[in-house]
Design an enzyme around this catalytic site. Structure first.
Site, PDB file in Angstrom:
ATOM      1  N   GLU A 236       2.071   3.651   3.213  1.00  0.00           N
ATOM      2  CA  GLU A 236       2.251   2.797   3.792  1.00  0.00           C
ATOM      3  C   GLU A 236       4.068   2.699   4.480  1.00  0.00           C
ATOM      4  O   GLU A 236       4.585   1.931   4.492  1.00  0.00           O
ATOM      5  CB  GLU A 236       1.753   1.369   4.448  1.00  0.00           C
TER       6      GLU A 236
ATOM      7  N   HIS B 122       0.806  -0.946   0.206  1.00  0.00           N
ATOM      8  CA  HIS B 122       0.072   0.284   0.107  1.00  0.00           C
ATOM      9  C   HIS B 122       0.605   1.351  -0.094  1.00  0.00           C
ATOM     10  O   HIS B 122       1.662   1.058   0.669  1.00  0.00           O
ATOM     11  CB  HIS B 122      -0.769   0.657   1.132  1.00  0.00           C
TER      12      HIS B 122
ATOM     13  N   HIS C 157       2.691  -3.870   6.807  1.00  0.00           N
ATOM     14  CA  HIS C 157       1.501  -2.521   6.234  1.00  0.00           C
ATOM     15  C   HIS C 157       1.747  -1.213   7.032  1.00  0.00           C
ATOM     16  O   HIS C 157       1.974  -2.018   8.826  1.00  0.00           O
ATOM     17  CB  HIS C 157       0.334  -2.731   6.741  1.00  0.00           C
TER      18      HIS C 157
ATOM     19  N   GLU D 140       0.635  -4.256  10.790  1.00  0.00           N
ATOM     20  CA  GLU D 140       0.215  -3.688  11.039  1.00  0.00           C
ATOM     21  C   GLU D 140       1.166  -3.063  12.201  1.00  0.00           C
ATOM     22  O   GLU D 140       1.123  -2.785  13.331  1.00  0.00           O
ATOM     23  CB  GLU D 140      -0.853  -4.225  11.084  1.00  0.00           C
TER      24      GLU D 140
HETATM   25  O1  3K0 Z   1      -3.862  -9.871   5.934  1.00  0.00           O
HETATM   26  C1  3K0 Z   1      -4.312  -8.988   6.306  1.00  0.00           C
HETATM   27  O2  3K0 Z   1      -5.214  -9.047   7.185  1.00  0.00           O
HETATM   28  C2  3K0 Z   1      -3.986  -7.475   5.732  1.00  0.00           C
HETATM   29  C3  3K0 Z   1      -5.183  -5.579   6.228  1.00  0.00           C
HETATM   30  C4  3K0 Z   1      -4.187  -5.147   5.252  1.00  0.00           C
HETATM   31  C5  3K0 Z   1      -5.139  -4.604   4.439  1.00  0.00           C
HETATM   32  O3  3K0 Z   1      -4.720  -5.041   2.929  1.00  0.00           O
HETATM   33  O4  3K0 Z   1      -6.539  -4.707   3.944  1.00  0.00           O
HETATM   34  N1  3K0 Z   1      -4.530  -3.740   6.351  1.00  0.00           N
HETATM   35  S1  3K0 Z   1      -4.141  -2.503   5.479  1.00  0.00           S
HETATM   36  O5  3K0 Z   1      -4.828  -2.531   4.200  1.00  0.00           O
HETATM   37  O6  3K0 Z   1      -5.049  -1.258   6.683  1.00  0.00           O
HETATM   38  N2  3K0 Z   1      -2.811  -1.557   5.808  1.00  0.00           N
HETATM   39 ZN    ZN Z   2      -1.394  -2.046   4.191  1.00  0.00          ZN
END
Ligand code: 3K0
Ligand code: ZN
Length: 653
Positions: free
Chosen positions: A394, A391, A526, A599
């Protein structure tokens, strides 16, 4: 759009052209004299220029220029340039067989009594280099630069390096140190010797012979002359804003460009024949983002078409404007990242290999490091994959990946735990899976709140796929990605439609050896939430048919262990929010890899969605994950050890 060089504010290209090396040298002399009077001229034989390679360093030191002459007379164009420059000194470089006394007399007659004309003699290249050094340097200097006389282009690019270090350039043979070089080294007794060239150019035996005389030796070299030039640029000109590009195939005025390069603090990079720049030259140009490029030599095919294109601004320069604002300068931008990766590879050649796993939608490289002892070998060791920046916004993930990279390399010698892990594991680090999104995010004011990649969506004016919804496991199954192109969670037209996820998938597939996936643990970095997440994301169920109960127990146990080290929370990914086609589901579902999402800082209390954190938090918030990341690497030997079942699952251990 990838910005191109034409739009680069302030990029200046200076072409120093001519039909041959002698006229190119006159162009260089003209260019240099714009900056002030050139009061010393070195006359080098246009035939035996290679023997006079150390004259470039002397000319740089004297703020002089190099002109080429024939053996027995001054050509009219050289005579005209001498008359124009009116130097106070002319130094003829080489013995009487390469430049006759008639040339000295002609120069003296031409310039009159205000000019001294002298000769630095020597039969061989190393004699000449030693003689020039003896003339200019006193014992007790810090550094000496050594290259092989037989590797002319290594010695050429070593010239500006020596000038920058205030060091003489001495010459070696490939497998021995000539007596003149030994004598000069004994006399100077430097603290360190920088050897320019790979082991084929200057052998390990020569390095040992130098060390035996006392100095510490630092080798700066690459796989070939182009890579050696790039390594010199990275190591000795890390913040150069100008570069000199000249042919690495035929000397076309390159030696005369040494004082020019030195005057502008610029490295010399080498071009090859044909349209393509050598990859290391191209990388170095991109990494340096030079404001001025001096293209030295006839603009024929010998100066590859690509450098002309680069100089003209028709070659894309992916790092344009991709910088952090001054207030966030603790973050590393894409150009700085690449510079660090290259420099670390040079500093730890047996531990680090830098490579690209593929290209982004806009054609940027997705850079990766392999970190392991005996890095050049494909040894059968348990492997770990760490990636960051799916992302675009990030940013802290890149810093976390860099922190780990730095830990594994710089602590290798001093921390026994790190030492063991680097010896016994292979650690792959992909620093920015989404370079296009990153660059786009950085082009905002200061940021663009961008998440997806930058792939145009067909039949729509919207841009981008959410890379963490584009993996080919339960892709578009409806859990929580989006079929809507404008959505920040758009899963793309098909699984792996994004070149970036394709590159990760292809890379992971390439780690299957003898039917076995060598990568055993994985973390994707992330932001934000201070959470450790594990599969599955596509379902709330703990034990869908594709999750083995023991594996779930391993995930829980490893997550709990890591959370105890970094103070994060931990939970099944779907509890944060369900998603489909995400990376960790694919890693585990396809290969059984124990795959986690971190995260990073800050906690969810900071809000949901995109949160930019100041550069001042980087050091603390990345160091915080040291223990957890090392544990993840350690666990790759047998993740089932986390539930006390290594005997059952990993009997070989
Ligand atoms: O594996 C996951 O749960 C990824 C979580 C990730 C996503 O892709 O939604 N969270 S984020 O977008 O807030 N970094
Ligand atoms: Zn992310």
């Amino acid at each position: 759009m990838v910005p191109d060089g034409r739009s680069l504010p302030g990029r200046v290209t200076v072409r120093l052209d001519g039909q041959d090396r002698a006229t190119v040298a006159i162009s260089i002399s003209g260019e240099m004299s714009h900056a002030g009077r050139m009061s010393v001229v070195y006359l080098v034989s246009s035939a035996a220029y290679a023997d006079a390679v150390a004259a470039g360093v002397a000319a740089a030191r004297d703020h002089g220029v190099i002109l080429y002459t024939t053996a027995d007379s001054l050509t009219s164009s050289v005579a005209n340039e001498l008359t124009r420059l009116k130097p106070t000194r002319v130094v003829v470089v080489g013995g009487t067989t390469v430049i006759g006394d008639a040339v000295l007399r002609m120069a003296a007659d031409l310039l009159g009594s205000g000019t001294t004309v002298e000769r630095v003699g020597g039969k061989t290249a190393w004699d000449l280099a030693a003689a020039i050094s003896a003339r200019d340097f006193e014992p007790g200097i810090d550094s000496v630069v050594i290259a092989a006389a037989g590797s002319f282009f290594d010695a050429l690019v070593a010239g500006p390096a020596a000038a920058t270090l205030g060091a003489p350039l001495l010459l070696a043979a490939a497998d021995s140190l000539p007596p003149a070089t030994v004598a000069e080294l004994r006399r100077l007794h430097p603290r360190r010797v920088v050897v320019v060239g790979n082991t084929a150019a200057v052998s390990g035996g020569v390095v040992a012979a130098i060390q035996a005389m006392g100095p510490e030796v630092e080798r700066v070299g690459g796989a070939d002359r182009y890579a050696t030039a790039a390594a010199v640029a990275t190591r000795l000109f890390p913040s150069a804003t100008a570069v000199v590009a000249t042919s690495g195939v035929t000397e076309l005025g390159g030696l005369a460009a040494v004082p020019l390069a030195a005057a502008y603090g610029a490295p010399i990079l080498l071009t090859a024949s044909g349209d393509q720049l050598p990859i290391s030259t191209r990388d170095s140009l991109i990494g340096h983002k030079p404001r001025r490029i001096y293209v030295v030599g006839p603009l024929s095919d010998v100066i590859g078409g690509e450098v002309v294109g680069f100089a003209d601004g028709t070659i894309t320069i992916p790092t344009e404007k991709a910088t952090y604002p001054a207030s966030d300068s603790d973050y590393h931008d894409p150009g700085e990242l690449l510079t660090i990766l290259r420099a670390t590879e040079i500093a730890y050649p047996s531990l680090v290999h830098i490579f690209s796993i593929g290209k982004s939608a806009e054609g940027r490289d997705i850079w990766a490091a392999k970190v392991s002892s005996n890095v050049a070998l494909d040894e059968d060791k348990p492997e770990v994959l760490v990636d960051a920046l799916h992302h675009a916004s990030e940013h802290l993930g890149v810093e976390q990946a860099l922190y780990l990279f730095h830990t594994l390399t710089s602590d290798y010698a001093t921390d026994p735990y790190v030492h063991r892990l680097v010896d016994e594991r292979v650690i792959w680090i992909v620093f920015a899976v989404n370079p296009d999104g990153w660059v786009y995010d950085l082009s905002g004011n200061p940021y663009n709140f961008w998440r997806k990649n930058r792939q145009p969506n067909e039949g729509s004016t919207t841009i981008g796929t959410d890379l963490n919804r584009n993996y080919g496991y339960m892709w578009a199954s409806g859990a929580a990605g989006s079929a809507l192109k404008w959505s920040n969670l758009y899963w793309g037209p098909s699984a792996f439609s994004a070149p970036e996820t394709r590159a990760i998938a292809d890379f992971v597939a390439s780690r299957v050896k003898d039917g076995k996936q060598r990568i055993r643990t994985h973390v994707t970095l992330h932001t934000h939430g201070e959470l450790i997440l594990y599969p599955y994301a596509y379902t709330y169920a703990h034990f869908p048919p594709d999750m083995k109960p023991d594996d779930f127990a391993v995930f829980r146990s490893m997550a709990a262990e890591m959370a105890s080290m970094n103070g994060y929370g931990y939970e099944q990914s779907s509890l944060l929010f369900p998603s489909d086609g995400d990376e960790i589901d694919w890693m585990y579902g396809t290969y059984g890899i124990f795959s986690f999402t971190f995260e990073l800082y800050p906690t969810a209390a900071a809000g949901r969605g995109i949160v930019y954190v100041p550069g001042s938090v980087i050091a603390k918030q990345t160091a915080r994950n040291r223990g957890a990341l090392l544990y993840l690497i350690d666990s790759a030997a047998c993740p089932y050890a986390a539930i006390g079942k290594s005997a059952e699952y990993c009997p070989a251990l």
